[in-house]
Structures are given as C-alpha cells and as structure tokens.
Design a protein around this motif. Structure first.
Motif, short mmCIF file in Angstrom:
data_model
loop_
_atom_site.label_atom_id
_atom_site.label_comp_id
_atom_site.label_asym_id
_atom_site.label_seq_id
_atom_site.Cartn_x
_atom_site.Cartn_y
_atom_site.Cartn_z
N ILE A 232 0.83 -1.20 0.00
CA ILE A 232 0.00 0.00 0.00
C ILE A 232 0.87 1.25 0.00
O ILE A 232 0.62 2.21 -0.74
CB ILE A 232 -0.96 0.01 1.21
N THR A 233 1.91 1.24 0.84
CA THR A 233 2.82 2.39 0.91
C THR A 233 3.45 2.66 -0.46
O THR A 233 3.49 3.80 -0.93
CB THR A 233 3.92 2.13 1.94
N HIS A 234 3.93 1.60 -1.10
CA HIS A 234 4.57 1.74 -2.42
C HIS A 234 3.57 2.27 -3.44
O HIS A 234 3.88 3.18 -4.23
CB HIS A 234 5.14 0.40 -2.85
N SER A 235 2.36 1.70 -3.43
CA SER A 235 1.34 2.09 -4.39
C SER A 235 0.95 3.56 -4.22
O SER A 235 0.83 4.31 -5.20
CB SER A 235 0.11 1.19 -4.22
N LEU A 236 0.77 4.01 -2.96
CA LEU A 236 0.38 5.40 -2.72
C LEU A 236 1.51 6.37 -3.02
O LEU A 236 1.26 7.49 -3.49
CB LEU A 236 -0.08 5.55 -1.26
N ASN A 237 2.73 5.99 -2.75
CA ASN A 237 3.86 6.86 -3.10
C ASN A 237 3.90 7.12 -4.59
O ASN A 237 4.09 8.25 -5.05
CB ASN A 237 5.18 6.20 -2.65
N ARG A 238 3.71 6.07 -5.37
CA ARG A 238 3.72 6.21 -6.83
C ARG A 238 2.53 7.05 -7.29
O ARG A 238 2.67 7.94 -8.14
CB ARG A 238 3.67 4.82 -7.47
N PHE A 239 1.35 6.80 -6.71
CA PHE A 239 0.15 7.54 -7.07
C PHE A 239 0.33 9.04 -6.78
O PHE A 239 -0.01 9.89 -7.62
CB PHE A 239 -1.04 6.98 -6.29
N PHE A 240 0.88 9.37 -5.61
CA PHE A 240 1.06 10.77 -5.25
C PHE A 240 2.05 11.45 -6.20
O PHE A 240 1.86 12.60 -6.61
CB PHE A 240 1.57 10.89 -3.82
N ASN A 244 -0.43 14.00 -7.47
CA ASN A 244 -0.32 15.11 -6.50
C ASN A 244 -1.60 15.29 -5.68
O ASN A 244 -2.06 16.40 -5.46
CB ASN A 244 0.01 16.41 -7.24
N VAL A 245 -2.14 14.20 -5.21
CA VAL A 245 -3.38 14.22 -4.42
C VAL A 245 -3.00 14.14 -2.94
O VAL A 245 -2.28 13.23 -2.53
CB VAL A 245 -4.29 13.04 -4.80
N PRO A 246 -3.48 15.07 -2.12
CA PRO A 246 -3.14 15.01 -0.68
C PRO A 246 -3.71 13.76 -0.03
O PRO A 246 -4.83 13.34 -0.32
CB PRO A 246 -3.78 16.28 -0.10
N ILE A 247 -2.91 13.17 0.87
CA ILE A 247 -3.28 11.94 1.58
C ILE A 247 -3.34 12.27 3.07
O ILE A 247 -2.33 12.63 3.68
CB ILE A 247 -2.25 10.82 1.34
N VAL A 248 -4.53 12.15 3.65
CA VAL A 248 -4.72 12.41 5.07
C VAL A 248 -4.78 11.08 5.81
O VAL A 248 -5.56 10.19 5.43
CB VAL A 248 -6.01 13.22 5.33
N GLY A 249 -3.97 10.94 6.86
CA GLY A 249 -3.97 9.68 7.61
C GLY A 249 -3.68 9.90 9.08
O GLY A 249 -2.72 10.58 9.44
N ASP A 250 -4.51 9.35 9.96
CA ASP A 250 -4.22 9.30 11.39
C ASP A 250 -3.01 8.40 11.63
O ASP A 250 -2.59 7.64 10.75
CB ASP A 250 -5.41 8.71 12.16
N ILE A 251 -2.52 8.41 12.87
CA ILE A 251 -1.38 7.55 13.21
C ILE A 251 -1.74 6.07 13.02
O ILE A 251 -0.88 5.27 12.65
CB ILE A 251 -0.88 7.82 14.65
N ILE A 252 -3.02 5.72 13.21
CA ILE A 252 -3.41 4.31 13.08
C ILE A 252 -3.59 3.88 11.63
O ILE A 252 -3.83 2.71 11.36
CB ILE A 252 -4.69 4.01 13.88
N SER A 253 -3.46 4.81 10.69
CA SER A 253 -3.52 4.43 9.27
C SER A 253 -2.21 3.81 8.80
O SER A 253 -2.16 3.23 7.71
CB SER A 253 -3.86 5.64 8.40
N ASN A 254 -1.14 3.95 9.60
CA ASN A 254 0.16 3.36 9.27
C ASN A 254 0.70 3.85 7.92
O ASN A 254 1.41 3.11 7.22
CB ASN A 254 0.09 1.83 9.30
N GLU A 259 6.19 10.24 3.00
CA GLU A 259 6.65 11.53 3.50
C GLU A 259 5.58 12.61 3.41
O GLU A 259 5.46 13.47 4.28
CB GLU A 259 7.90 11.97 2.72
N LYS A 260 4.77 12.59 2.37
CA LYS A 260 3.80 13.67 2.14
C LYS A 260 2.46 13.46 2.84
O LYS A 260 1.54 14.25 2.63
CB LYS A 260 3.57 13.83 0.63
N THR A 261 2.34 12.44 3.67
CA THR A 261 1.08 12.22 4.38
C THR A 261 0.74 13.41 5.27
O THR A 261 1.60 13.93 5.99
CB THR A 261 1.14 10.94 5.24
N VAL A 262 -0.50 13.85 5.24
CA VAL A 262 -0.99 14.90 6.14
C VAL A 262 -1.33 14.21 7.46
O VAL A 262 -2.36 13.55 7.58
CB VAL A 262 -2.21 15.63 5.55
N ARG A 263 -0.44 14.37 8.45
CA ARG A 263 -0.55 13.63 9.70
C ARG A 263 -1.28 14.39 10.80
O ARG A 263 -1.71 13.80 11.79
CB ARG A 263 0.85 13.28 10.23
#
Length: 577
Positions: A232-240, A244-254, A259-263
C-alpha cells in the motif's frame, strides 16, 4: 482402542493443517477434551490464561501480530461471556479468531446444572457465524459434520472482511481419557480449502473510473485504520508522485512511511478559520481503511461534503462515516491506486488546480508541525510532551500500541515521521474500548521478538491488570502509563467536565500508582517526575536487558488540560500572523 472423543481430538489436527498454530486456553474441566487435543498437538503453541476477558484480548493481539486466526477456548457457563468484549472488538476491527466454548449437553441447559447458561449464539451479531457441534461424536455422519463445520468456520474467519467465528461444543462426561485410552490424531483428516478472490478491477470498473477521474481537480484521499503494509505504501507513493493528491492519515492508518502524508489534520482542522476550511473542501473524496480517530476531520467532511465520494473496500459492509458515499468500488486499495497511477497525468489548467489544492493541505500541515515543534518544552513536564519524547525514541522495527481514550489522541497529535518507517502501529479502534488494550499488546509480545511499546492511561491500565497474570516472559515489553488519577478525556470534551458530578462519576478519581503492580508481576518500575530526569529515564526505558519495564508519569489532570488547551490556542494564533 479408539478414543471416544477422536473426532474432537482431530479438531486440533485440522486447525494445525490449516495454519492455526497459536492457542489461548482458559482453565476448566468441561473443555478438557479440546484442551488435551490442543496441548498434545506438536504443531500448536498453547498458553493458559486464567482471566477469560484478558485471554480473549491476548488472542486478539496474537491474531493481529501473526495475521492468522488465533484459537481461543474456555469452559462452559459465564466464562464465554467474558470473551465478549474482545470478540466484539475483533468483529468490528476485522480480526480473525476461532472461538471454542465448551458446553453441557443440550438436555441439561436450564436445569440448574452447574456452570450452565444459554451458550448457543452467545455472541449474537458480534461474530461472523456461530456453529453448534453435535453432542454425540462417534456416528460417521457426526464425524463428517464436525470436520465440515470446523473447516467452514476457519475459512469464514479468513474471508474478507475477516472476523471472529464461534464454535460451541457440548460434552458429556466422562471428560478425561480412560487409563488405557491414547490421545492421537487421525492421519486422514479432510482439509477444505477456500481460495479468496484477488479483488482486481474488471474492464467495466476501469472504464468507469477513468471516465470520471479527470472531472475532478480537488481530489482528497483519507485513510482510516490500516495494518502496516508495504505494498500500500509503495502504491500510494507512486500515485502521489503522478497525481499530486493530498493523503490524510491518522497515526493508526500506518501511512507514516509516506513523507507527504498529512498527519496533523486533527490539530489544524479544529482551529483554522472558516475561510481556510472552505478552500480545503474536496470535490472528490476517496476513502479506504476503517475508522478514523479525528473528530475534527469527521466534522469537516460532514460539513463540506464532496460532489462525489468513492470508498475502496474489497468486501463486506461499508460504513458511511462522512455521510457522502456515492460509489463503493470493490477492490483492494493497491489494485485501485495502481490503476490510477497507470492513467497519465494531463498537463493542463485542471492539473494545475489539483497541484494548488495539494499545496493548500501542505501549507496547513507545515503550520501544525511548526507550532508543535516550537511549543515544547513547556514549563511543566506533562503527558503530551512525554508521549512526544517516547514516540520519538521508539526503536526501529518496533510495534507501537496506543490505548484508547486520550492516549491514542495524544499519539495522533504527535504522529510518526517517514524516518520511522519500520514502526508498526496498533490500536483497538473497532469498538474503541479501554478494557483490553494492555492484553492485546501482550498478545503481540508473546508471539514476537521485537519491542512492543504500549502508551496507555491509568484507567485503561488498571482496568486490564490481569494482562500480566500468567507465567510467560515478556522481555521486549514496555509500557508508558500516563497517570493523572482519572479519565482526563472527560475534562477535554465538551459536557461532562462542567457538571458537578464530574470528578466522581465521569473522571472517576482514583489514587493508585503502578509501583505495587510492578513489584507483584516482576516488572521493572521507572518513574519520571521532572525534566531533569527525562533523558536518562527514557534511555533506561529503552534498554532491552531481558525484563519488561514500565515508565509512569504521575501528573495533575488540570495541568495536562491547560497544556493541551494552550497548544490549540497557539495554532489558532498562528492564523493571525
């Protein structure tokens, strides 16, 4: 001589052949045939836990750690009822458990026979399915039925969405082998395989997604709770990198490895002005994963609804948390985002709009990080600062466990960075109860040789003290106990903290500390009460020398509330500059 309970003994062999190698057994006599089967099977690791409620959460932790169903067994009567909190958590957090409950024969239910209750369907809707085994075991049709039902139950626990299943097993006395009776396992045990669908997108789904994709230029991704998953991490990194779509994730989203996750959305969405919130509104919201911690994120997305909301989930019931779902796409997040990454980005004005939208989220994330970093150290050492110190020093490759109530919220406000990409986060957010947070982390610690670090509050910790009531070593276990002598969250949220009954009936004032518990269970006790000791205590806490350790901070509830309120005020003021 063939054992009277041969078809019951063979249940253990079937479990082992289907990859279930970990069993948590609770003491009792009615369950003796299954207890003997599991303990004597060479390929099943058994542990005995006396408190059924704790045992069930330990089994849940084992399931989380190994990503396989754990076996759970108890005797008849109210023992099964004590499994209920963990079974409910497993159901809503989609964790596989195979729960066996021993029972009296049917004709003795309700006849004032000892340890007898109505056990059929005792877990109600909180299991994927309940099974009642035959109470006579020797007829070939019953042997066939037992094998079939146990196969089906294990398969069903693994099917997406995964979850607990219940097998109720009535036993007649005598329950123990005769003197000349051998407990052995049949060689010819039938294993029924169930191969899951890969959850790939078909051509019609791909066309639907690709036709709609370029209609939107304010696209936002929100991830709920997820297991740590490198694909999932690899797939989302490539997608971003492509869209250039913002990714919002709580700490439990892992998603902290990205790097660009909105934490820190929970920090700034509750404090920023209305005019900024309006600019952050998505026109397409894409969600995946389970629950989110952030109430501010939920309120924001419910108020500023997107034109469309796509939810990605392979199978199972879908919760409409943000009240806006328009499409449910039945695939895995990896397949979905890999397909979107295959759609080339268009270099036009619409693409620039998406880039600008992403920058708006990046600006707010940087603002929250800056304020957070400048805020510490405070005048007094409080809970939030200590959580920051501990999370910042968690060893690479560790499991970080966060208990419910304020502990998980503190951890979410602090967050993990992309440099901590090997740390995995776990929390019981299916039901969000405090009752088994420690036991669940113990389940992980019993089945792994990596550090397991628990951040917990005093009420959650003392409520679950029987997590340590067993004879198993926990050399890699560490617990941070934030002891403000009550439930601080009831001071943080609107309502309960303002009523005159708050201290006794909501905050639940208590005077315990963890020192005596540590002495009782052989845990090394560390205490921090001022900043001068902090670095040395944290260093000692993370020294792995073969014994479990607990670090306790006893602090004032109102001081911690003031620290937290001041942080929110600092963020609000940052918009005035």
């Amino acid at each position: 001589m063939i054992a009277r309970f041969q078809s019951i003994y063979d249940i253990a062999n079937l479990c082992a052949k289907k990859g279930l190698t970990q069993a948590v057994l609770c003491p009792g006599s009615r369950c003796a045939p299954l207890t003997l089967a599991f303990t004597r099977h060479p390929n099943i690791q058994c542990r005995t836990i006396s408190d059924e409620r704790s045992a069930a959460f330990i089994a849940l932790g084992i399931s989380q750690q190994l990503k396989q169903p754990a076996i759970l067994l108890c005797t008849s009567g109210t023992a099964a009822c004590n499994f209920s909190p963990a079974v409910a958590e497993a159901y809503f957090s989609k964790r596989p458990l195979v729960v066996f409950t021993a029972d009296r024969p049917t004709e003795w239910i309700g006849q004032q026979d000892g340890q007898t209750i109505f056990q059929t369907d005792v877990f109600g809707k909180h299991v994927k399915k309940s099974y009642q085994l035959p109470q006579e075991y020797e007829h070939q049709d019953n042997v066939w039925a037992i094998t079939r039902m146990v196969n089906e139950a294990i398969n069903f626990s693994r099917q997406e969405p995964q979850g607990p299943v219940h097998i109720n097993v009535p036993f007649r006395e005598p329950l123990y082998p005769a003197a000349n009776e051998q407990v052995f396992f049949s060689d010819a045990i039938r294993v029924m395989e169930d191969n899951a669908s890969p959850g790939t997108l078909d051509d019609s789904q791909k066309k639907l997604i690709s036709d709609a994709w370029f209609q939107f230029h304010n696209v936002l991704l929100v991830a709920g709770q997820l297991d740590f998953d490198e694909p999932i991490t690899h797939s989302l990194n490539r997608f971003f990198s492509i869209h250039n779509v913002p990714i919002v994730g709580d700490i439990i989203s892992n998603l902290h490895p990205i790097e660009k996750t909105v934490r820190h959305a929970d920090l700034f969405l509750g404090q920023c002005p209305e005019e900024i919130l309006k600019t952050l509104k998505p026109d397409l919201l894409i969600t995946f994963g389970d629950s989110t911690i952030s109430k501010n994120l939920k309120l924001f997305l419910r108020k500023y609804k997107p034109a469309e909301h796509w939810h990605i989930q392979h199978a199972g019931f879908v919760a409409d948390t943000f009240q806006s779902i328009t499409k449910i796409i039945r695939t895995s997040p990896v397949h979905f985002f890999d397909f979107l990454s295959s759609i080339p980005q268009q270099n036009n004005f619409e693409t620039q709009k998406q880039n600008n939208y992403n920058k708006l989220w990046e600006v707010e994330e940087r603002r929250a990080c800056r304020v957070l970093n400048e805020y510490f150290p405070c005048d007094d050492l409080g809970e939030l600062e200590l959580v920051k110190e501990i999370i910042g020093n968690v060893p690479p490759g560790s499991n970080l466990h966060v208990a419910n109530s304020m502990s998980v919220r503190y951890a979410n406000f602090i967050g993990l960075t992309s440099h901590q990409h090997t740390i995995k986060v776990f929390a019981n957010r299916g039901t969000s109860g405090i009752d088994g947070c420690t036991s669940t982390s113990i389940g992980h610690s019993l089945t792994s040789n990596i550090p397991n670090v628990l951040v917990t509050g005093d009420l959650a910790f003392f409520y679950d003290r029987n997590a340590f009531w067993h004879n198993y070593a926990l050399p890699h276990f560490r617990a941070l106990v934030l002891n403000n002598h009550g439930g601080i969250i009831f001071k943080m949220i609107d309502g309960p903290g303002d009523v005159p009954e708050a201290k006794e009936y909501f905050i639940t004032d208590q005077r315990l500390n963890a020192k005596n518990l540590c002495n009782e269970f052989g845990i090394e006790y560390l205490k921090v009460d001022n900043r001068r000791k902090l670095k040395n205590v944290v260093r000692d806490f993370f020294e792995f020398d073969g014994k479990p350790k607990l670090l306790e901070l006893e602090s004032d509830l109102m001081m911690n509330k003031k620290i937290f309120d001041n942080l929110k005020q600092k963020i609000r003021k940052s918009y005035e500059l």
